[in-house]
Design an enzyme around this catalytic site. Structure first.
Site, PDB file in Angstrom:
ATOM      1  N   ARG A  80       0.738  -1.281   0.245  1.00 39.52           N
ATOM      2  CA  ARG A  80      -0.052  -0.055  -0.097  1.00 39.52           C
ATOM      3  C   ARG A  80       0.622   1.403   0.030  1.00 39.52           C
ATOM      4  O   ARG A  80       0.426   2.208  -0.718  1.00 39.52           O
ATOM      5  CB  ARG A  80      -0.663  -0.102   1.221  1.00 39.52           C
ATOM      6  N   HIS A  84       0.398   4.735  -2.361  1.00 34.05           N
ATOM      7  CA  HIS A  84       0.020   5.719  -1.944  1.00 34.05           C
ATOM      8  C   HIS A  84       1.087   6.716  -2.252  1.00 34.05           C
ATOM      9  O   HIS A  84       0.981   7.939  -2.306  1.00 34.05           O
ATOM     10  CB  HIS A  84      -0.232   5.802  -0.445  1.00 34.05           C
ATOM     11  N   GLY A  90       3.725  11.483  -8.025  1.00 36.25           N
ATOM     12  CA  GLY A  90       4.711  10.307  -8.535  1.00 36.25           C
ATOM     13  C   GLY A  90       5.415   9.531  -7.646  1.00 36.25           C
ATOM     14  O   GLY A  90       5.347   9.811  -6.502  1.00 36.25           O
ATOM     15  N   GLU A  92       8.200   9.095  -6.152  1.00 37.10           N
ATOM     16  CA  GLU A  92       9.449   9.592  -5.646  1.00 37.10           C
ATOM     17  C   GLU A  92       9.614   9.793  -3.844  1.00 37.10           C
ATOM     18  O   GLU A  92      10.316  10.539  -3.504  1.00 37.10           O
ATOM     19  CB  GLU A  92       9.536  11.261  -6.249  1.00 37.10           C
ATOM     20  N   SER A  94       7.807  10.552  -1.684  1.00 38.32           N
ATOM     21  CA  SER A  94       7.337  11.828  -0.789  1.00 38.32           C
ATOM     22  C   SER A  94       6.361  11.399   0.486  1.00 38.32           C
ATOM     23  O   SER A  94       6.192  12.098   1.195  1.00 38.32           O
ATOM     24  CB  SER A  94       6.586  12.884  -1.692  1.00 38.32           C
ATOM     25  N   ASN A 112      -4.083   8.821   4.897  1.00 36.51           N
ATOM     26  CA  ASN A 112      -2.807   8.142   5.189  1.00 36.51           C
ATOM     27  C   ASN A 112      -2.851   7.762   6.635  1.00 36.51           C
ATOM     28  O   ASN A 112      -1.479   7.173   6.968  1.00 36.51           O
ATOM     29  CB  ASN A 112      -1.751   8.980   4.615  1.00 36.51           C
ATOM     30  N   HIS A 221      -6.377  -5.420  -3.449  1.00 35.93           N
ATOM     31  CA  HIS A 221      -7.586  -5.666  -2.238  1.00 35.93           C
ATOM     32  C   HIS A 221      -7.620  -6.954  -1.936  1.00 35.93           C
ATOM     33  O   HIS A 221      -8.440  -7.542  -0.821  1.00 35.93           O
ATOM     34  CB  HIS A 221      -8.819  -4.939  -2.481  1.00 35.93           C
TER      35      HIS A 221
END
Length: 354
Positions: A80, A84, A90, A92, A94, A112, A221
């Site tokens: 997951r 996310h 994108g 990267e 973050s 989140n 899922h």
């Protein structure tokens, strides 16, 4: 230098008009920039670290395998995290950044709040920094970890029937890490469990992902669990009449209401696929057809002809095709908005910028 090399390889056959000569350097710069930009996966390749850190995948697998051995439910959270991450800015990394005094980061955005397993990513990073300092990006770690997590949950892979290397698919690497993270962008871009088919299609299209990717990646899922707040509205307050979501099987809805007596209950765990939430297979699609997908976004797959056909196909067809399609769609998602070359950085610690 690159522009001059391009001209040497492809010299103009005839003298170019002066206006075009003036524009040529700009056109070449745009061409080079577009090839370096990661939006379409440019700069990524399988085996990117074969010279700089040849043991990278073995090191990652060792840490992930231990994490899953210690906690058999860890596969889904690790998978997951990559989802996310890629849907916001994108792929990267973050999603791994901590909030600062002046900025609320993605991991603190409401969608989140249920993300887990950041400690596993930290363990992987520490192991790689010890072996190959400043070499492997956190973004690549997320991609490899996600592949390993789902591979370890796939029976055909675990039993050696899929491939000798124990991988469900090959991971392209070469990503670099971003320096920004925004909770507001996470709220705006992440797919929601209550999304209908139109919104899902729009969200995926914004990442250059198609209808097949939507149907296939929803298959994630098949593993994992959720909590009551994620489905509370489906059970009691779906409309102004305080009824349940009519697209949810009535008997299944009644069972879920018994488990979720308190809508804000964040401790009760709900299996995405009851009785099979730690095995990655096609059982999820059978539940969707029975209107027993946990989320409204699961049922939404039946509202589009192409995604509906894929749900039917995966539910009754060869599991092998689904597994191959899933690998292909994971590679597609892993190319979204990547930073490569001189873009971004290689973080020393995944939670903070250098």
């Amino acid at each position: 230098m690159a522009a001059r090399a391009l001209l040497r390889l492809h010299p103009p056959a005839l003298p170019l008009p002066l206006p075009l000569l003036c524009l040529l350097p700009l056109l070449l710069l745009l061409l080079l920039a577009s090839s370096a930009h990661g939006g379409g996966g440019g700069g990524l390749r399988v085996g990117f670290y074969e010279d700089s850190c040849p043991d990278v995948e073995a090191i990652v697998r060792k840490v992930v395998a231990k994490a899953v051995h210690d906690d058999p439910t860890a596969n889904a959270p690790l998978l997951r995290l990559h989802f996310h991450d890629c849907f916001v800015r994108g792929c990267e990394a973050s999603v791994l950044l901590n909030s600062t005094e002046g900025n609320q980061a993605e991991k603190d955005a409401k969608p989140n709040h249920t993300l887990e397993a950041f400690d596993v990513i930290d363990d992987v990073k520490a192991a790689l920094e010890k072996r190959c300092p400043g070499t492997v990006s956190c973004a690549d770690i997320l991609a490899i970890v996600a592949r390993d997590a789902v591979s370890l949950a796939t029976r055909a892979v675990a039993e050696g029937r899929w491939g000798k290397d124990g991988n469900l698919y090959q991971v392209e690497t070469g990503r670099r890490d971003g320096r920004e993270s925004s909770a507001r962008e996470a709220v705006k871009n992440l797919p929601d469990s209550f999304d209908g088919i139109r919104k899902l299609i729009k969200r995926f299209a914004s990442k250059n992902l198609g209808l097949k990717d939507l149907a296939v990646l929803s298959g994630a899922h098949a593993i994992g669990k959720s909590h009551c707040p994620s489905i509370a509205k489906r059970l009691r307050n779906f409309t102004a009449h305080r009824d349940s979501d009519p697209t949810l099987d009535r008997l299944y809805a009644a069972k879920l209401r018994q488990k979720c007596r308190r809508p804000k209950d964040k401790t009760t765990e709900l299996e995405m696929v009851p009785g099979s939430s730690m095995t990655f297979d096609t059982a999820y699609y059978g539940l969707v057809l029975k209107r027993r997908g946990l989320f409204h976004s699961d049922e939404a797959l039946l509202k589009n002809e192409e995604t509906r056909d894929l749900v039917h196909e995966y539910s009754r067809g060869s599991e092998e095709r689904f597994l191959r399609d899933f690998g292909a769609s994971m590679v597609n998602m892993g190319r979204v908005g990547v930073l490569t070359g001189a873009q971004g950085e290689i973080r020393k610690k995944c939670a903070v910028v250098n």
